[in-house]
Write an enzyme that holds these catalytic residues in place. Structure first.
Site, mmCIF file in Angstrom:
data_model
loop_
_atom_site.group_PDB
_atom_site.id
_atom_site.type_symbol
_atom_site.label_atom_id
_atom_site.label_comp_id
_atom_site.label_asym_id
_atom_site.label_seq_id
_atom_site.Cartn_x
_atom_site.Cartn_y
_atom_site.Cartn_z
ATOM 1 N N HIS A 1 -7.075 7.673 0.171
ATOM 2 C CA HIS A 1 -5.770 7.024 0.287
ATOM 3 C C HIS A 1 -5.806 5.923 1.345
ATOM 4 C CE1 HIS A 1 -1.509 6.733 -0.444
ATOM 5 N NE2 HIS A 1 -1.239 6.838 0.833
ATOM 6 N N ASP B 1 0.840 -1.191 0.000
ATOM 7 C CA ASP B 1 0.000 0.000 0.000
ATOM 8 C C ASP B 1 0.877 1.244 0.000
ATOM 9 O OD1 ASP B 1 -3.049 -0.607 0.566
ATOM 10 O OD2 ASP B 1 -1.906 -2.079 1.695
ATOM 11 N N SER B 2 0.443 2.271 -0.717
ATOM 12 C CA SER B 2 1.093 3.576 -0.687
ATOM 13 C C SER B 2 2.564 3.436 -1.083
ATOM 14 C CB SER B 2 0.921 4.206 0.702
ATOM 15 O OG SER B 2 1.294 5.565 0.708
ATOM 16 N N SER B 3 3.501 3.873 -0.223
ATOM 17 C CA SER B 3 4.917 3.704 -0.555
ATOM 18 C C SER B 3 5.277 2.228 -0.679
ATOM 19 C CB SER B 3 5.800 4.372 0.503
ATOM 20 O OG SER B 3 5.582 3.801 1.780
#
Length: 456
Positions: free
Chosen positions: A406, A273-275
């Site tokens: 997000h 997820d995300s980074s």
């Protein structure tokens, strides 16, 4: 006594006003997904507004309880402030109803996605709806967590040489971050060769933890997948790409050791997820690249599939999709590089680590999941999918979730569970070897679908 009651009512009225104002603002952000020029503000607003976009009915219930208390104590009768915000809450309530309706739109998107898979797998997956008691039992339960597994936690994945080097450069606390957790389902034993989901957490490369797991991990454990949650060093003095190199070290460990826990080292799907999504994509798109495998250049670091969620797939952001440009932060705080983020050298570095520019010739199947209100702009996910389809030799599936902010998938909500069903079916269809029966593909009925059948 009267003074005490008056002070209590004033306190309750002020608290209600603060709660109501906050609810009004966050409901607005949850609906419109407005982005600010500040990354920190976007992160905070995303985390807090996710409570409203993912749990609208729970937030509505809290407001009802608060109002009931003010009515019981007579605060409404003596406080114009409380009465004013009760009217404001009518607007908020309308917004919350809209948010709940929007969360159910993901069911239609997921149904269409599953329809595409079912044409190939020759199976049909029914989705639980609001008329199902099980929908309310699990989909509306923010604390749902699968329990039937064994956790082996904080297993280091470094070699002795890497450990000593890390001690000299970053210290013991940083070295301890080079560890992983293995979730082994109760029915799985060593040698079972079950598919492995390698999960990399988010946190902007400099924060976060392998303990931050969403419902997808819950469901994959229920599906008898072995899940390996990976930490990487957060603030190494060397800066990025230390995080990517650490993840490749963790993959090396998986290849060597996961069979002991019942996993198949030749069937590893990396996710994040995300980074963590950026790291997962980079890991999948740079197999066996010696520059990211110092000291273990000859180790096979290929994976069989990649799942990225809420990921920033273009660090350059050449089209300036982001309201808050992250180039300067990435260069200064993550990569710890000298010079301006706009310098040719640093732009080249960011391009080298942007999955968008690494897809040519890739043979790894991808699934990209992104919310259309994510502050990591959904346009970057769309661009990545387009570029992948033009230049890669592998398949790619894209699931864009309406109303998703997000990392919405970290919350146990209807939107997340519908998304989880879609992701589970994709993972099982493509990588669950036991699902193959002759020439016909069948997907094991997982607990969410099974519940729907029980209600039927």
């Amino acid at each position: 006594m009267g003074l005490v009651i008056s002070l209590a009512r004033s306190t309750w009225a002020l608290s209600y006003a603060a709660f109501s104002f906050t609810s009004f603002v966050l409901t607005g952000f949850a609906i419109f997904g407005e982005k600010t020029p500040s990354r920190v503000a976007n992160v905070i607003l995303s985390i807090t507004s996710n409570q409203y976009s993912e749990f609208p009915l729970i937030m509505f219930l809290l407001d009802i309880l608060f109002q009931s208390w003010l009515s019981i104590t007579g605060t409404f009768y003596v406080s114009p402030l409380a009465r004013f915000f009760s009217y404001v809450n009518v607007i908020t309530a309308a917004g919350i109803v809209y948010l709940f309706k929007r969360s159910l739109e993901s069911k239609e998107v997921v149904a269409e996605f599953l329809g595409q898979i079912s044409k190939q797998s020759k199976t049909n997956t029914e989705l639980p709806g609001v008329t199902s008691p099980r929908f309310w039992k699990q989909f509306m339960n923010p604390l749902h967590w699968h329990q039937n597994f064994t956790l082996n936690d904080n297993i280091p994945y470094w070699t002795t040489k890497e450990q000593m080097h890390g001690l000299r450069t970053d210290g013991w606390e940083s070295v301890l971050e080079m560890a992983l957790d293995v979730y082994r389902p109760a029915k799985v034993e060593g040698g079972h060769d079950r598919p492995v989901l390698m999960y990399i957490h988010g946190g902007g490369w400099t924060s976060g933890s392998k303990g931050l797991l969403g419902p997808l991990v819950t469901e994959m454990i229920a599906q008898n997948w072995v899940v390996v949650a990976v930490n990487h060093r957060l603030k190494s003095k060397g800066g990025y790409p230390t995080q990517l190199i650490d993840c490749k070290r963790a993959l090396r460990w998986i290849k060597d050791e996961v069979q002991t826990f019942g996993g198949d080292p030749l069937n590893v799907i990396v996710s994040g997820d995300s980074s963590g999504g950026q790291l997962a994509a980079m890991l999948a798109l740079t197999p066996n690249d010696p520059q990211y495998q110092p000291g273990f250049e000859n180790v096979d670091t290929s994976v069989q599939g990649c799942l990225v969620q809420s990921a920033m797939l273009d660090l350059i952001d050449a089209n300036n999709y982001c309201a808050a440009s992250g180039r300067e932060r990435f260069i200064k705080e993550v990569a710890l590089r000298q010079g301006s983020a706009e310098s040719a050298e640093n732009l080249a570095f960011m391009k080298e680590h942007s999955p968008l520019y690494k897809v040519e010739g890739s043979t790894v199947p991808f699934l990209v999941v992104h919310g259309d209100l994510d502050f990591c702009p959904v346009e970057t996910a769309r661009d990545f999918v387009k570029e992948f389809r033009k230049k890669s030799n592998a398949t790619i599936n894209y699931l864009e979730i309406p109303g998703g902010h997000h990392c919405f998938d970290m919350f146990s909500s209807p939107r997340t569970w519908y998304t989880t069903i879609a992701v589970t079916e994709w993972l099982n269809y493509n990588f669950n070897n036991e699902a193959a029966v002759g020439e016909k593909k069948t997907v094991r009925v997982h607990e969410l679908v099974e519940w729907w059948h029980e209600d039927k």
